[in-house]
Design a protein around this motif. Structure first.
Motif, PDB file in Angstrom:
ATOM      1  N   ASN A 107       2.359  44.760  55.687  1.00 24.81           N
ATOM      2  CA  ASN A 107       1.501  45.794  56.279  1.00 24.81           C
ATOM      3  C   ASN A 107       0.203  45.920  55.502  1.00 24.81           C
ATOM      4  O   ASN A 107      -0.875  46.061  56.076  1.00 24.81           O
ATOM      5  CB  ASN A 107       2.228  47.142  56.309  1.00 24.81           C
ATOM      6  N   ALA A 108       0.320  45.832  54.156  1.00 26.27           N
ATOM      7  CA  ALA A 108      -0.881  45.983  53.329  1.00 26.27           C
ATOM      8  C   ALA A 108      -1.847  44.819  53.535  1.00 26.27           C
ATOM      9  O   ALA A 108      -3.062  44.996  53.492  1.00 26.27           O
ATOM     10  CB  ALA A 108      -0.472  46.085  51.859  1.00 26.27           C
ATOM     11  N   LEU A 109      -1.305  43.634  53.769  1.00 27.11           N
ATOM     12  CA  LEU A 109      -2.174  42.445  53.848  1.00 27.11           C
ATOM     13  C   LEU A 109      -2.519  42.069  55.287  1.00 27.11           C
ATOM     14  O   LEU A 109      -3.297  41.130  55.522  1.00 27.11           O
ATOM     15  CB  LEU A 109      -1.467  41.252  53.192  1.00 27.11           C
ATOM     16  N   ASN A 110      -1.921  42.787  56.216  1.00 26.80           N
ATOM     17  CA  ASN A 110      -2.007  42.410  57.624  1.00 26.80           C
ATOM     18  C   ASN A 110      -3.410  42.016  58.084  1.00 26.80           C
ATOM     19  O   ASN A 110      -3.608  40.959  58.697  1.00 26.80           O
ATOM     20  CB  ASN A 110      -1.455  43.575  58.447  1.00 26.80           C
ATOM     21  N   SER A 111      -4.407  42.861  57.758  1.00 24.21           N
ATOM     22  CA  SER A 111      -5.748  42.581  58.313  1.00 24.21           C
ATOM     23  C   SER A 111      -6.312  41.283  57.737  1.00 24.21           C
ATOM     24  O   SER A 111      -7.009  40.541  58.414  1.00 24.21           O
ATOM     25  CB  SER A 111      -6.681  43.752  58.015  1.00 24.21           C
ATOM     26  N   LYS A 112      -5.974  40.993  56.466  1.00 19.42           N
ATOM     27  CA  LYS A 112      -6.487  39.754  55.860  1.00 19.42           C
ATOM     28  C   LYS A 112      -5.778  38.521  56.421  1.00 19.42           C
ATOM     29  O   LYS A 112      -6.375  37.466  56.565  1.00 19.42           O
ATOM     30  CB  LYS A 112      -6.267  39.787  54.348  1.00 19.42           C
ATOM     31  N   LEU A 113      -4.497  38.690  56.714  1.00 18.43           N
ATOM     32  CA  LEU A 113      -3.717  37.514  57.117  1.00 18.43           C
ATOM     33  C   LEU A 113      -3.850  37.204  58.605  1.00 18.43           C
ATOM     34  O   LEU A 113      -3.947  36.043  58.995  1.00 18.43           O
ATOM     35  CB  LEU A 113      -2.241  37.713  56.763  1.00 18.43           C
ATOM     36  N   GLU A 114      -3.866  38.246  59.417  1.00 20.25           N
ATOM     37  CA  GLU A 114      -3.875  37.985  60.863  1.00 20.25           C
ATOM     38  C   GLU A 114      -5.154  37.292  61.312  1.00 20.25           C
ATOM     39  O   GLU A 114      -5.149  36.519  62.253  1.00 20.25           O
ATOM     40  CB  GLU A 114      -3.651  39.281  61.651  1.00 20.25           C
ATOM     41  N   GLY A 115      -6.254  37.579  60.596  1.00 15.09           N
ATOM     42  CA  GLY A 115      -7.529  36.996  61.027  1.00 15.09           C
ATOM     43  C   GLY A 115      -7.783  35.603  60.457  1.00 15.09           C
ATOM     44  O   GLY A 115      -8.700  34.905  60.893  1.00 15.09           O
ATOM     45  N   ALA A 116      -6.981  35.171  59.490  1.00 17.63           N
ATOM     46  CA  ALA A 116      -7.253  33.898  58.800  1.00 17.63           C
ATOM     47  C   ALA A 116      -6.979  32.699  59.704  1.00 17.63           C
ATOM     48  O   ALA A 116      -6.119  32.749  60.575  1.00 17.63           O
ATOM     49  CB  ALA A 116      -6.382  33.799  57.552  1.00 17.63           C
ATOM     50  N   ASP A 117      -7.736  31.625  59.462  1.00 17.54           N
ATOM     51  CA  ASP A 117      -7.498  30.401  60.237  1.00 17.54           C
ATOM     52  C   ASP A 117      -6.269  29.656  59.729  1.00 17.54           C
ATOM     53  O   ASP A 117      -5.552  29.032  60.500  1.00 17.54           O
ATOM     54  CB  ASP A 117      -8.720  29.475  60.125  1.00 17.54           C
ATOM     55  N   PHE A 118      -6.081  29.723  58.403  1.00 17.92           N
ATOM     56  CA  PHE A 118      -4.899  29.084  57.810  1.00 17.92           C
ATOM     57  C   PHE A 118      -4.320  29.989  56.742  1.00 17.92           C
ATOM     58  O   PHE A 118      -5.055  30.522  55.908  1.00 17.92           O
ATOM     59  CB  PHE A 118      -5.266  27.739  57.149  1.00 17.92           C
ATOM     60  N   VAL A 119      -3.003  30.156  56.748  1.00 20.66           N
ATOM     61  CA  VAL A 119      -2.348  30.928  55.689  1.00 20.66           C
ATOM     62  C   VAL A 119      -1.301  30.016  55.037  1.00 20.66           C
ATOM     63  O   VAL A 119      -0.455  29.429  55.729  1.00 20.66           O
ATOM     64  CB  VAL A 119      -1.664  32.194  56.261  1.00 20.66           C
ATOM     65  N   PHE A 120      -1.405  29.878  53.720  1.00 16.93           N
ATOM     66  CA  PHE A 120      -0.411  29.111  52.974  1.00 16.93           C
ATOM     67  C   PHE A 120       0.457  30.094  52.204  1.00 16.93           C
ATOM     68  O   PHE A 120      -0.040  30.832  51.344  1.00 16.93           O
ATOM     69  CB  PHE A 120      -1.086  28.146  51.992  1.00 16.93           C
ATOM     70  N   ILE A 121       1.730  30.121  52.530  1.00 13.35           N
ATOM     71  CA  ILE A 121       2.672  31.028  51.866  1.00 13.35           C
ATOM     72  C   ILE A 121       3.466  30.193  50.856  1.00 13.35           C
ATOM     73  O   ILE A 121       4.133  29.228  51.227  1.00 13.35           O
ATOM     74  CB  ILE A 121       3.634  31.639  52.906  1.00 13.35           C
ATOM     75  N   HIS A 122       3.358  30.582  49.578  1.00 22.32           N
ATOM     76  CA  HIS A 122       3.986  29.766  48.533  1.00 22.32           C
ATOM     77  C   HIS A 122       5.354  30.310  48.137  1.00 22.32           C
ATOM     78  O   HIS A 122       5.471  31.458  47.694  1.00 22.32           O
ATOM     79  CB  HIS A 122       3.073  29.720  47.298  1.00 22.32           C
ATOM     80  N   ASP A 123       6.366  29.470  48.319  1.00 22.96           N
ATOM     81  CA  ASP A 123       7.734  29.758  47.861  1.00 22.96           C
ATOM     82  C   ASP A 123       8.409  30.888  48.656  1.00 22.96           C
ATOM     83  O   ASP A 123       7.798  31.488  49.550  1.00 22.96           O
ATOM     84  CB  ASP A 123       7.735  30.026  46.350  1.00 22.96           C
ATOM     85  N   PRO A 124       9.664  31.207  48.324  1.00 25.58           N
ATOM     86  CA  PRO A 124      10.395  32.150  49.178  1.00 25.58           C
ATOM     87  C   PRO A 124       9.935  33.606  49.063  1.00 25.58           C
ATOM     88  O   PRO A 124      10.114  34.374  50.012  1.00 25.58           O
ATOM     89  CB  PRO A 124      11.843  32.065  48.672  1.00 25.58           C
ATOM     90  N   GLN A 125       9.356  33.988  47.925  1.00 26.18           N
ATOM     91  CA  GLN A 125       9.089  35.431  47.731  1.00 26.18           C
ATOM     92  C   GLN A 125       8.328  36.049  48.907  1.00 26.18           C
ATOM     93  O   GLN A 125       8.757  37.071  49.435  1.00 26.18           O
ATOM     94  CB  GLN A 125       8.339  35.683  46.413  1.00 26.18           C
ATOM     95  N   PRO A 126       7.180  35.463  49.324  1.00 25.98           N
ATOM     96  CA  PRO A 126       6.457  36.097  50.437  1.00 25.98           C
ATOM     97  C   PRO A 126       6.781  35.494  51.808  1.00 25.98           C
ATOM     98  O   PRO A 126       6.045  35.711  52.769  1.00 25.98           O
ATOM     99  CB  PRO A 126       4.985  35.832  50.084  1.00 25.98           C
ATOM    100  N   ALA A 127       7.900  34.761  51.918  1.00 25.78           N
ATOM    101  CA  ALA A 127       8.140  33.977  53.138  1.00 25.78           C
ATOM    102  C   ALA A 127       8.283  34.823  54.398  1.00 25.78           C
ATOM    103  O   ALA A 127       8.103  34.338  55.507  1.00 25.78           O
ATOM    104  CB  ALA A 127       9.386  33.103  52.958  1.00 25.78           C
ATOM    105  N   LEU A 128       8.589  36.118  54.230  1.00 31.12           N
ATOM    106  CA  LEU A 128       8.813  36.945  55.425  1.00 31.12           C
ATOM    107  C   LEU A 128       7.552  37.663  55.907  1.00 31.12           C
ATOM    108  O   LEU A 128       7.600  38.429  56.873  1.00 31.12           O
ATOM    109  CB  LEU A 128       9.926  37.978  55.150  1.00 31.12           C
ATOM    110  N   LEU A 129       6.425  37.407  55.227  1.00 29.76           N
ATOM    111  CA  LEU A 129       5.184  38.073  55.659  1.00 29.76           C
ATOM    112  C   LEU A 129       4.845  37.726  57.105  1.00 29.76           C
ATOM    113  O   LEU A 129       4.226  38.513  57.814  1.00 29.76           O
ATOM    114  CB  LEU A 129       4.009  37.651  54.760  1.00 29.76           C
ATOM    115  N   LEU A 130       5.252  36.540  57.493  1.00 28.05           N
ATOM    116  CA  LEU A 130       4.963  36.087  58.856  1.00 28.05           C
ATOM    117  C   LEU A 130       5.424  37.113  59.895  1.00 28.05           C
ATOM    118  O   LEU A 130       4.758  37.339  60.899  1.00 28.05           O
ATOM    119  CB  LEU A 130       5.685  34.750  59.070  1.00 28.05           C
ATOM    120  N   ARG A 131       6.576  37.739  59.602  1.00 26.12           N
ATOM    121  CA  ARG A 131       7.125  38.716  60.565  1.00 26.12           C
ATOM    122  C   ARG A 131       6.237  39.937  60.733  1.00 26.12           C
ATOM    123  O   ARG A 131       6.286  40.622  61.735  1.00 26.12           O
ATOM    124  CB  ARG A 131       8.502  39.215  60.086  1.00 26.12           C
ATOM    125  N   SER A 132       5.440  40.225  59.665  1.00 31.13           N
ATOM    126  CA  SER A 132       4.586  41.415  59.740  1.00 31.13           C
ATOM    127  C   SER A 132       3.236  41.113  60.366  1.00 31.13           C
ATOM    128  O   SER A 132       2.363  41.967  60.380  1.00 31.13           O
ATOM    129  CB  SER A 132       4.338  41.973  58.342  1.00 31.13           C
TER     130      SER A 132
END
Ligand code: UDP
Length: 420
Positions: A107-132
């Motif tokens: 939720n905190a990063l949503n605006s930065k992530l949803e607008g990006a052309d490419f998002v690289f998620i490193h390792d399992p810790q943030p792997a569920l951000l996609l759902r948000s």
């Protein structure tokens, strides 16, 4: 001098020219990397340089770090251990907590992530951000840095449900890659030859560090730099050292600190301390996470680098040692196998006895040690510097955008003037 020109002095102009050619397709694009720590561990090391380089190539790249509490890291550490093969069941309530922390960060990063052309998620810790980020506009890539060749199935099954939603994934070596319904890419990590960790250092600096640590320059030094983690087998390193010491005078340095996302380190360090006892030739160095220059000096001042891991994603410490012209005695596992070429850049070993045998051999045959050291440096120059990794990230982005499966057209004008 800008960064790219500085790299050209090490890797050659043509390598940089190639990067500019690839990046020209991607100018102005917005790329975000996300991991769970800004300091400590290999991922942070790589992002620290990859991000500025991609920016200099005209790609608008940022780096976000998720935050969690101790229960979150307890869960992700268990997950990490299970993915690397430990039989580790994770209680349901811990997994719910992991999901919750991901949702809070999402939720905190949503605006930065949803607008990006490419998002690289490193390792399992943030792997569920996609759902948000249900409104995501760009492509999402899961970058796995760990050895998932023999995961504990229930945990991989859980994570896979999330990872399969990504548009692609990146793995360090082929036998880590797991079947997934999207394109899988292989990109081994790399080191930065210009950063504090790997730049040339004056001999006086190295000497000053050794003096400060009370390490004698008159007796050979073997060194393992690692987080205090059981997979790095620090106890096995001490066993190997003790076997060597029966015949050859030698000192051992075990240097490490904690990554902020690794809660187990203090416990392992305590065990190592007890096992080392009062041997004055064993030096346990607890270093702060930003001790890059100190680690550089330590690696340069050592005779042999050891990395006796039992499991290893890639082993940046191996690359760092090789780059400093040191043969590496490496555990025969994971990414170490890509780097330690038997009798050429070092030796792969499977036991403390094996490690001791090779260490003794090198200490008694200095010319072989030095030859291997030269091979080692050349091997890294050709394969494991950051410029190679940037090229592969750019190639991946181009491939995903243009859907190219077999070839990528680069016949576009290059705006920079220093093309050959
Ligand atoms: N490192 C460090 N301080 C330490 C231990 C390790 O700066 O106390 C660095 C090390 O030099 C290397 C990285 O952290 O650059 C570790 O990466 P590696 O792939 O070897 O292992 P990981 O910690 O990612 O499992």
């Amino acid at each position: 001098m800008n960064l790219l020109d500085q790299y050209a002095a090490i890797v050659g102009d043509d390598v940089i020219y190639h990067l500019r050619q690839l990046a020209a397709h991607l100018r102005g694009m917005h790329v975000v990397h996300v991991n769970s720590t800004r300091e400590g561990g290999g991922v942070a090391e790589i992002l620290n340089r990859l991000v500025p380089l991609m920016n200099e190539l005209g790609i608008n790249t940022s780096w976000e770090v998720i935050t969690g509490d101790s229960r979150f890291y307890q869960c992700t550490k268990k997950m990490h251990n299970a993915l690397q093969g430990n039989r580790e069941d994770i209680q349901e309530n811990l997994l719910h907590h992991y999901e919750k922390i991901n949702a809070v960060n999402g939720n905190a990063l949503n605006s930065k992530l949803e607008g990006a052309d490419f998002v690289f998620i490193h390792d399992p810790q943030p792997a569920l951000l996609l759902r948000s980020c249900p409104g995501r506009k760009g492509r999402w890539v899961w970058r796995c840095h760990i050895d998932v060749s023999h995961p504990y199935r229930p945990v991989w099954k859980y994570l896979r449900e999330h990872v399969k939603e990504f548009d692609a994934s990146i793995w360090s070596i082929s036998n880590f890659a797991q079947p997934l319904p999207h394109p899988l890419y292989l990109i081994p990590p790399s080191i930065d030859p210009l950063g504090d960790k790997n730049m040339e250092l004056p001999a006086d600096d190295i000497e000053a560090y050794f003096k400060e640590w009370g390490i004698s320059k008159n007796m050979p030094v073997i060194t393992q730099v690692s987080r205090f983690d059981r997979f790095k087998d620090p106890i096995g390193v001490i066993q190997a050292y003790r076997l060597v010491k029966k015949n050859v005078p030698v000192q051992l340095v075990l240097a490490g600190g904690g990554a902020t996302d690794d809660p187990e380190g203090a416990r392992v360090l305590k065990e190592v301390r007890t096992y080392a006892g009062r041997d004055p030739d064993i030096h346990l160095l607890e270093l702060p996470p930003d001790a890059h220059r100190a680690i550089n000096a330590l690696q340069r001042g050592s005779d042999i680098i050891i990395q006796k891991s039992i499991r290893e994603g890639f082993g940046l410490t191996v690359t760092e040692g090789l780059w400093k012209g040191k043969p590496v005695i490496g555990g025969d596992t994971g990414g170490i196998r890509l780097q330690v070429i038997n009798h050429h850049t070092g030796f792969l070993v499977n036991s403390p006895e094996g490690a001791a045998l090779r260490i003794r051999y090198l200490l008694k045959n200095r010319h072989i040690l030095e030859n291997m050291g030269e091979n080692a440096r050349r091997f890294v120059l050709e394969n494991f510097l950051i410029t190679r990794q940037v090229r592969e990230y750019l190639t991946l982005i181009v491939a995903l955008i243009y859907g190219s499966t077999e070839r990528i057209e680069l016949n576009i004008p290059v705006p920079e003037t220093n093309a050959p």
